[in-house]
Design an enzyme around this catalytic site. Structure first.
Site, PDB file in Angstrom:
ATOM      1  N   LYS A 192       0.850  -1.209   0.000  1.00 34.66           N
ATOM      2  CA  LYS A 192       0.000   0.000   0.000  1.00 34.66           C
ATOM      3  C   LYS A 192       0.879   1.250   0.000  1.00 34.66           C
ATOM      4  CE  LYS A 192      -1.796  -1.527   3.746  1.00 34.66           C
ATOM      5  NZ  LYS A 192      -2.564  -1.787   4.980  1.00 34.66           N
ATOM      6  N   THR A 225      -7.836   9.170   9.100  1.00 33.89           N
ATOM      7  CA  THR A 225      -7.402   7.960   8.400  1.00 33.89           C
ATOM      8  C   THR A 225      -7.091   6.812   9.358  1.00 33.89           C
ATOM      9  OG1 THR A 225      -5.149   8.793   8.486  1.00 33.89           O
ATOM     10  CG2 THR A 225      -6.395   9.227   6.456  1.00 33.89           C
ATOM     11  N   GLY A 227      -7.253   3.597  11.160  1.00 33.42           N
ATOM     12  CA  GLY A 227      -8.014   2.359  10.933  1.00 33.42           C
ATOM     13  C   GLY A 227      -8.184   1.986   9.472  1.00 33.42           C
ATOM     14  N   THR A 228      -7.536   2.744   8.569  1.00 35.43           N
ATOM     15  CA  THR A 228      -7.722   2.419   7.139  1.00 35.43           C
ATOM     16  C   THR A 228      -7.116   1.054   6.786  1.00 35.43           C
ATOM     17  OG1 THR A 228      -5.833   3.845   6.739  1.00 35.43           O
ATOM     18  CG2 THR A 228      -7.954   4.698   6.063  1.00 35.43           C
ATOM     19  N   GLY A 229      -5.946   0.735   7.379  1.00 33.99           N
ATOM     20  CA  GLY A 229      -5.284  -0.543   7.057  1.00 33.99           C
ATOM     21  C   GLY A 229      -6.135  -1.722   7.511  1.00 33.99           C
ATOM     22  N   CYS A 230      -6.626  -1.643   8.757  1.00 35.48           N
ATOM     23  CA  CYS A 230      -7.463  -2.741   9.300  1.00 35.48           C
ATOM     24  C   CYS A 230      -8.712  -2.896   8.438  1.00 35.48           C
ATOM     25  CB  CYS A 230      -7.910  -2.437  10.720  1.00 35.48           C
ATOM     26  SG  CYS A 230      -6.576  -1.997  11.822  1.00 35.48           S
TER      27      CYS A 230
END
Ligand SMILES: Cc1ncc(COP(=O)(O)OP(=O)(O)O)c(N)n1
Ligand SMILES: Cc1nc(C(=O)O)sc1CCOP(=O)(O)O
Ligand SMILES: [Mg+2]
Length: 513
Positions: A192, A225, A227-230
């Site tokens: 990412k 932003t 928590g975007t990865g989870c």
């Protein structure tokens, strides 16, 4: 390695429905933005069931992580056993795995369930910069967890750490990193690039071992932003659980995160520098927006017009013209019952009728054909006892669409309620020429169904201006109206007939109130 490609979102087994299911193995975020809380919301928003194994409790907010309390290996093992020994999990998604011991416990469980797909989000550092898993974890990640993964989703910092500190500063570096990570054994890699310096777009690199894909999206300017990865990894897991191929799952997940970020740009949850975003905001907007007018209200069953393709042909009318006339005469809801129509034509006709209905605030339902209702985004469907079961239609259409079901007996009426229908069509009250071999149940049969039903009821079969009053006079509070076919559509002037019928019904209503 097994994947869930080919599994159905919701598979019907007899009358039972199996739901797509993601198990997340991750840490709890007290602020609700990331970790287990983000995973639950992401799966909920994507329509997938989510169970949870908590590996650590974190005390955190929009300012950062104030404390971490690891869950013991034994208790992680116990949670895994509880879920996996009983529940039908499709995909396991991992987030914060704070110790080598916890990774080993997870690997042990995964060995016992080799069919489970695995999405690894190699969480090591939080968005605020706090360390969530130390360097000791790297070896077991590289040598045991990644080789078991269907997809691994590192950000630039995590990819660099997994690759022993490799510099990743360009899209070309991301390609190289994806290839090197793929060599560690996962089937697919998504690097990412949200943090890529100087890039105008958000670019992620997906590598499936053969081809590279650069997935670009506009960068959303927001501080929200966290928590975007989870969320991205959970959405990928949710789409895989529904049966999507991996690249499609990644694309859908990326679009979901982008949209949620965009919708949440301006929300304020805390006073710290990095806020969470709202997974359900777009749903809320949708509910507050145009769909609000189409939510089912039982009084809409009052004068229910059901079209008939043969009658329209005989009178040389288009379906749309017939629908327009019925609404002009006072119909409060319309059903397209086009038994002979070809699918493509039916969808186009339904779209045109929808425009008419929506401009008058009248709901439009499709008879029998859930596929047509989905294709044209109709307000719902009407199904009979031998059509698609209500539960399956509900699973396909979601909670907001209207579902009506035909019932002739109290038992069927009870079932309609437990299966999630919105109303019952009850008949034939009188003999009819419109539907061949239809059993007549009379006013007594109608009364018995109304009495047994928790749902609103509309009467059907042989009803017109001469007998509609008698039908409504049976005195059942949940009898909300009459449904008619020939009394409107097998007549020269639909508007006039609808007005007559409406006048009879209105008269009955005033004399009863
Ligand atoms: C309002 C309403 N009630 C009953 C029916 C009949 O549905 P079904 O039993 O599925 O028969 P067909 O209409 O499909 O022949 C209905 N269409 N509408
Ligand atoms: C479509 C339909 N369903 C029925 C039921 O008993 O469930 S009777 C019927 C036909 C109703 O047509 P008309 O208003 O022309 O009698
Ligand atoms: Mg039917």
């Amino acid at each position: 390695m097994a994947t869930r490609e080919g599994a159905a979102t919701v598979a019907a087994e007899g009358s039972k429905i199996r739901v797509a299911h993601v198990l997340t193995v991750a840490g709890s975020d007290s602020g609700g933005g990331a970790g287990i809380q983000a995973d639950l919301k992401a799966c909920g928003a994507r329509g997938v069931y989510c169970s949870t194994v908590i590996t650590a409790l974190t005390a955190q907010n929009t300012a950062g992580v104030q404390g971490v309390n690891m869950v013991s290996e034994e208790f992680v093992a116990e949670q895994l056993k509880s879920v996996l020994s009983d529940m039908h999990v499709d995909v396991v998604k991992t987030g914060m795995l704070p110790s080598v011991g916890i990774v080993k416990v997870l690997l042990h469980s995964l060995n016992e369930f080799p069919h489970l797909a695995l999405v690894v989000d190699p969480v090591m550092v939080s968005t605020s910069g706090d360390v969530l898993a130390g360097p000791s974890i790297l070896e077991v990640f590289r040598e045991e967890l990644l080789p078991r993964a269907d997809i691994v989703t590192p950000n630039l910092r995590e990819a660099s750490t997994l690759l022993g500190g490799k510099q990743i500063e360009t899209v070309a570096d991301m390609h190289e990193a994806a290839k090197l990570l793929h060599d560690m054994g996962p089937r697919n890699v998504l690097v990412k690039g949200g943090d890529l310096p100087g890039s105008f777009d958000a670019v992620d690199v997906f590598f499936d071992g053969e081809e590279f894909y650069e997935l670009r999206s506009a960068r959303v300017r927001t501080h929200n932003t966290h928590g975007t990865g989870c969320t991205l990894a959970s959405c990928i897991a949710a789409e895989l659980a529904k049966g999507s191929p991996t690249l499609s799952a990644v694309k859908v997940a990326k679009r979901f995160v982008e949209t949620a970020l965009d919708y949440s740009k301006e929300i304020v949850v805390g006073d710290g520098p990095q806020g969470p975003f709202d997974h359900f905001l777009m749903l809320k907007r949708e509910m507050q927006g145009s769909r609000k007018h189409w939510i089912f209200e039982p009084s809409r069953l009052f004068l229910y017009a059901v079209t008939d393709s043969v009658m329209n042909k005989n009178w040389d009318r288009s379906i749309t013209d017939a629908v327009k006339a019925a609404i002009e005469g006072g119909a409060t809801i319309v059903q397209l019952r086009e038994k002979e129509a070809e699918t493509g034509y039916f969808i186009e006709a339904a779209k045109s009728c929808l425009e008419v209905c929506r401009s008058h605030g009248v709901s439009l339902l499709i008879n029998d054909r859930v596929d047509v209702a989905l294709a044209c985004d109709a307000d719902g469907v009407h199904v009979g006892q031998s059509d698609m079961p209500v539960r399956v239609a509900r699973a396909l259409l979601g909670p907001d669409k209207i579902i009506g079901v035909s019932c002739k007996t109290p038992e069927q009426a009870h079932r309609a309620w437990t299966d999630g229908a919105d109303y019952i069509g009850c008949g034939g009250v009188y003999p009819t020429n419109t539907k061949a071999n239809n059993k007549t149940i009379g006013l007594d049969g109608l009364k018995a169904v109304c009495l047994a039903s928790k749902l609103p009821v509309v009467a059907i079969g042989g009803i017109g201006p001469s007998n509609a009053g008698a039908v409504m006079e049976i005195g059942a509070p949940n009898l909300k109206g009459v449904a008619v076919v020939s009394a409107l559509f097998d007549r020269e002037c639909i508007v006039e007939e609808a007005r007559k019928l409406r006048a009879t019904l209105d008269k009955g209503k005033t004399s009863n109130s």
